[in-house]
Scaffold this motif. Structure first.
Motif, short mmCIF file in Angstrom:
data_model
loop_
_atom_site.label_atom_id
_atom_site.label_comp_id
_atom_site.label_asym_id
_atom_site.label_seq_id
_atom_site.Cartn_x
_atom_site.Cartn_y
_atom_site.Cartn_z
N MET A 138 0.79 -1.14 -0.08
CA MET A 138 0.01 0.08 0.17
C MET A 138 0.99 1.19 -0.01
O MET A 138 0.40 2.25 -0.33
CB MET A 138 -1.05 0.19 1.21
N PRO A 162 2.97 -0.28 -6.27
CA PRO A 162 1.80 -0.06 -5.27
C PRO A 162 0.81 -0.83 -5.84
O PRO A 162 0.55 -0.88 -6.86
CB PRO A 162 1.55 1.19 -5.18
N GLY A 163 0.07 -1.57 -4.76
CA GLY A 163 -1.12 -2.33 -5.06
C GLY A 163 -0.78 -3.81 -5.38
O GLY A 163 -1.85 -4.50 -5.52
N VAL A 172 -3.87 3.63 -3.68
CA VAL A 172 -2.82 2.89 -4.67
C VAL A 172 -2.61 3.92 -5.82
O VAL A 172 -1.56 3.92 -6.34
CB VAL A 172 -3.34 1.61 -5.09
N GLU A 182 -0.34 6.72 -4.65
CA GLU A 182 0.97 5.78 -4.24
C GLU A 182 1.84 5.70 -5.57
O GLU A 182 2.92 6.02 -5.71
CB GLU A 182 0.75 4.99 -3.35
N GLN A 183 1.12 5.32 -6.60
CA GLN A 183 1.60 4.97 -7.87
C GLN A 183 2.19 6.26 -8.49
O GLN A 183 2.96 6.61 -9.19
CB GLN A 183 0.88 4.20 -8.92
#
Length: 739
Positions: free
Chosen positions: A158, A201-202, A260, A263-264
């Motif tokens: 995450m 992320p994810g 996500v 975050e990406q």
């Protein structure tokens, strides 16, 4: 009567006492023209000053009635902090009962103004307590109770934090091979070497590593990461011994999907900046200003920013959010006003304010929504909302509202430096400039040169006020004073405001098209100036000073005095300076421990004759760094001797352990069980990293006590040896691992 009589103008006679003989008796009550004089009771003489003072106080309060509402967030915060101060977890119904009781009291006293004020204050305090208690129950999740040295860990990535030499992953809903499902935390933070490419992320990943419970405070009164991790949902931390293997799994959905995506996006920004800027230091600073990740900044650079007083520029806060929203507000307003049809028919200013709100919200989500940024976006939204509603956009009530909302969202965050320093700076600046009407009039009458001087003076004054406002919090949390902060901010803040942040907004706009390189390069030119400023001022002699840790009582005095100073507007506001100055003096009045031992017993420290700490190991870990920082000493004294006597004669060591002498007291710090027979009968305190059952010493701190109570601090005093442990200060709470 021997005295003469005189007329008072109404025909009544008045005795002239000055003309009477000294031996003439006093006139009696029946004498003509005599009026009795009322005597003052002794208790009246005592109460008169108190009643006068009470009347003056009530008059001051009545005159400041428009500011009463500003004490609501203070009471709310006091109730929340009161929950964390408790030595044991209160019953689940206690907060609700307090709110109900205060509400009933308020209803019963509704016809008495003073009673309403008191009951309302109790209700606000109870509301803060209930909010903190409810938040603790909502985030409750399993916390690791022991170290797990080797296990297979699976979880959803995450968050990806890029650090020098490593990447730190936050895994949600993990599974650990050696843990039952009901014992598994909701989230783990795992450190992975940067030799392996980080997973996206994810992604669902599997890795092999070790996990441990979050670290408790390094000493009594130190920062409690264990508590912070509990409210962040982290039940354990650890490291991986290899690369993280990505496993095929369905993508995340719901709100987690939004997390996500951002975050990406943060990772994409870091990657694009690294491709554009070759210098890793400049790239890390530019990345921190674009996506909020300052973990990759090298330690020497961070130290320069801290020593120069510019560390706040790297932590995304109100300055960045306000600049971003303000720039977009003025750009949109200028563009709309440039079109005559739109300017004459549309509410251009209000439309621009809406865009300012949206930009602040997007920027907050992009940088991860840290607590100061949440506060800033709330205040920015209120300011822009006031513009839409044609209200005054700058008011202390905006800060009060933002304080209540932020504290309700994260009550535990109130105890951290980020929340406190952010609000302290904003409150102090608004309090200082609330009466700034004359300055606006002066500015209208000045030419360009006068306006430039006024702007420079404003930067200087703003820097001074913000520095003084945040100084007590820097002393309490970091034990550090930056002496050149005002000078460095005079250079760095204008560069950040007028060069770095505008180019950052342009870079954001060009990122989706892959054309951001020119904007990032231009932004980096300003970053070089900021880095150079931090390096120059941070490297000057006496750039910063470390001081001993401020006690909690002194810190509370500073906070209450500062609030008193900023909330009220009349002369009595200056009473707050007495509390502030008194609190700032408390570090010089507090004794530091003579002996400290860590919770795992692996490292210990004793105070040498010079007053500095001497460490048991030459290798300084994070625990020892915390001890030295709270001691106000940048460097330790000479380490313990392997054998023989220390230079100051206080420490005698051999292969079995060491014996510390101070003020006629003896404390044994044992390495091997073979020393128990001799030292248990000769020392007042025995500290052992192994079980010491059967030891005859008056006080024994062995392996089991250290595990149970955490780090210990010992004070050698005239009357004996005083002992404090981490557990003494924290009690048994959900985040301590003992219920």
């Amino acid at each position: 009567m021997g005295g003469k009589r005189a007329s008072n103008g109404n025909g009544a006679g008045v005795t002239d006492r000055s003309a009477a003989p000294l031996d003439d008796p006093l006139p009696g009550p029946l004498d003509e023209g005599w009026e009795p004089v009322a005597t003052v009771a002794p208790w009246t003489r005592v109460l008169a000053p108190l009643l006068s003072a009470w009347g003056w106080l009530t008059n001051q309060l009545a005159a400041e009635r428009e500011r009463w509402v500003l004490w609501i967030p203070v009471g709310f915060g006091f109730g929340a902090v009161g929950y964390f101060w408790l030595p044991a977890e209160p019953p689940w119904w206690s907060g609700l009962a307090a709110v109900v009781g205060a509400s009933v009291l308020l209803a019963g006293l509704r016809r008495w103004l003073a009673g309403v004020v008191v009951a309302l204050g109790l209700l606000v305090v109870a509301g803060g307590f209930l909010t903190a208690q409810g938040h603790a129950m909502l985030v409750a999740a399993p916390v690791l109770a022991r170290d797990i040295p080797s296990a297979t860990i699976t979880g959803r990535v995450m968050a990806v934090e890029r650090r020098p030499g490593a990447v730190r992953l936050t895994l949600r809903d993990p599974t650990v091979s050696r843990l039952k499902p009901e014992e598994t935390p909701a989230a783990l933070r795992i450190r992975v070497s940067d030799k392996h490419p980080p997973p996206p992320p994810g992604a669902l990943v599997r890795l092999r590593g070790s996990v441990s419970p979050p670290q408790p405070p390094a000493e009594p009164g130190a920062f409690d990461f264990q508590r912070r991790a509990y409210f962040m949902g982290l039940g354990g931390v650890g490291f991986s011994v290899g690369a993280a293997e990505v496993i095929d799994a369905p993508p995340v959905t719901g709100w987690s999907r939004v997390t996500v995506v951002f975050e990406q996006l943060r990772g994409y920004i870091a990657e694009r900046v690294a491709r554009t800027i070759d210098d890793p230091v400049e790239a890390s600073v530019t990345t921190a200003l674009l996506n909020g990740e300052q973990f990759a900044i090298p330690d020497p650079t961070m130290e320069s920013f801290r020593n120069s007083g510019l560390a706040h520029l790297l932590s995304i806060s109100g300055l960045h959010v306000g600049i971003a929203a303000g720039i977009l507000f003025y750009v949109v307003r200028a563009l709309l006003a440039a079109v005559p049809y739109v300017a004459l028919r549309w509410p251009v200013k209000k439309i621009a304010a809406v865009f300012g709100i949206l930009s602040a919200l997007a920027y907050t989500l992009l940088v991860g929504a840290p607590l100061p940024t949440v506060r800033s976006v709330l205040m920015t939204g209120l300011i822009m909302g006031a513009v839409v509603l044609d209200r005054d956009p700058l008011s202390m009530r905006l800060v009060a509202f933002a304080g209540i909302v932020t504290a309700a969202m994260d009550p535990e965050g109130m105890l951290g430096p980020s929340f406190q320093m952010s609000f302290a700076a904003v409150v102090a600046l608004i309090a200082a400039f609330e009466g700034g009407g004359p300055m606006a009039a002066w500015k209208r009458d000045l030419g360009w040169f006068g306006k430039a001087l006024l702007y420079v003076g404003g930067i200087v004054l703003t820097s001074v006020i913000a520095t003084l406002a945040t100084l007590p919090f820097s002393l309490f949390h970091f034990q550090q004073i930056a002496f050149y902060g005002v000078l460095s901010n005079m250079i760095a803040i204008p560069v950040t405001s007028f060069w770095v942040m505008p180019w950052s907004l342009i870079a954001y706009a060009l990122l989706p098209f892959g054309l951001e390189a020119p904007a990032v390069i231009a932004m980096n030119w300003g970053d070089r100036v900021v880095i150079g400023t931090a390096t120059f001022f941070g490297g000057l002699p006496w750039a910063s000073l470390t001081v001993p840790a401020m006690p909690a009582g002194g810190f509370a005095a500073v906070i209450l005095g500062g609030i008193w100073l900023c909330v009220w507007t009349r002369r009595w506001r200056w009473w707050g300076l007495v509390a502030v100055l008194g609190g700032l003096a408390t570090p010089a009045l507090v004794d530091r421990p003579d002996v400290i031992v860590s919770g795992d017993g692996k490292v210990a420290a004793v105070r040498s004759a010079s007053g500095r700490l001497s460490l048991s190991s030459k290798t300084e870990g994070r625990t020892a760094e915390t001890w030295l920082q709270r001691d106000g000493e940048p460097q330790p004294a000479d380490p313990w001797p392997q054998a023989g006597l220390s230079a100051d004669g206080r420490l005698t060591c051999d292969a079995l352990g060491c014996l510390y002498h101070a003020a006629g007291r003896r404390i044994a710090l044992l390495r091997l069980p073979d020393a128990l027979d001799e030292d248990c009968g000769a020392a007042e305190v025995v500290i052992a990293v192994f079980p010491a059952r059967g030891c005859r010493a008056p006080l024994v701190i062995d392996r089991w006590r250290l595990r149970r109570e955490g780090a210990h601090a010992l004070y050698v005093e005239t009357g004996g040896i005083r002992v404090e442990s981490v557990r003494d200060g924290r009690g048994d709470r959900p985040w301590t691992g003992r219920r």
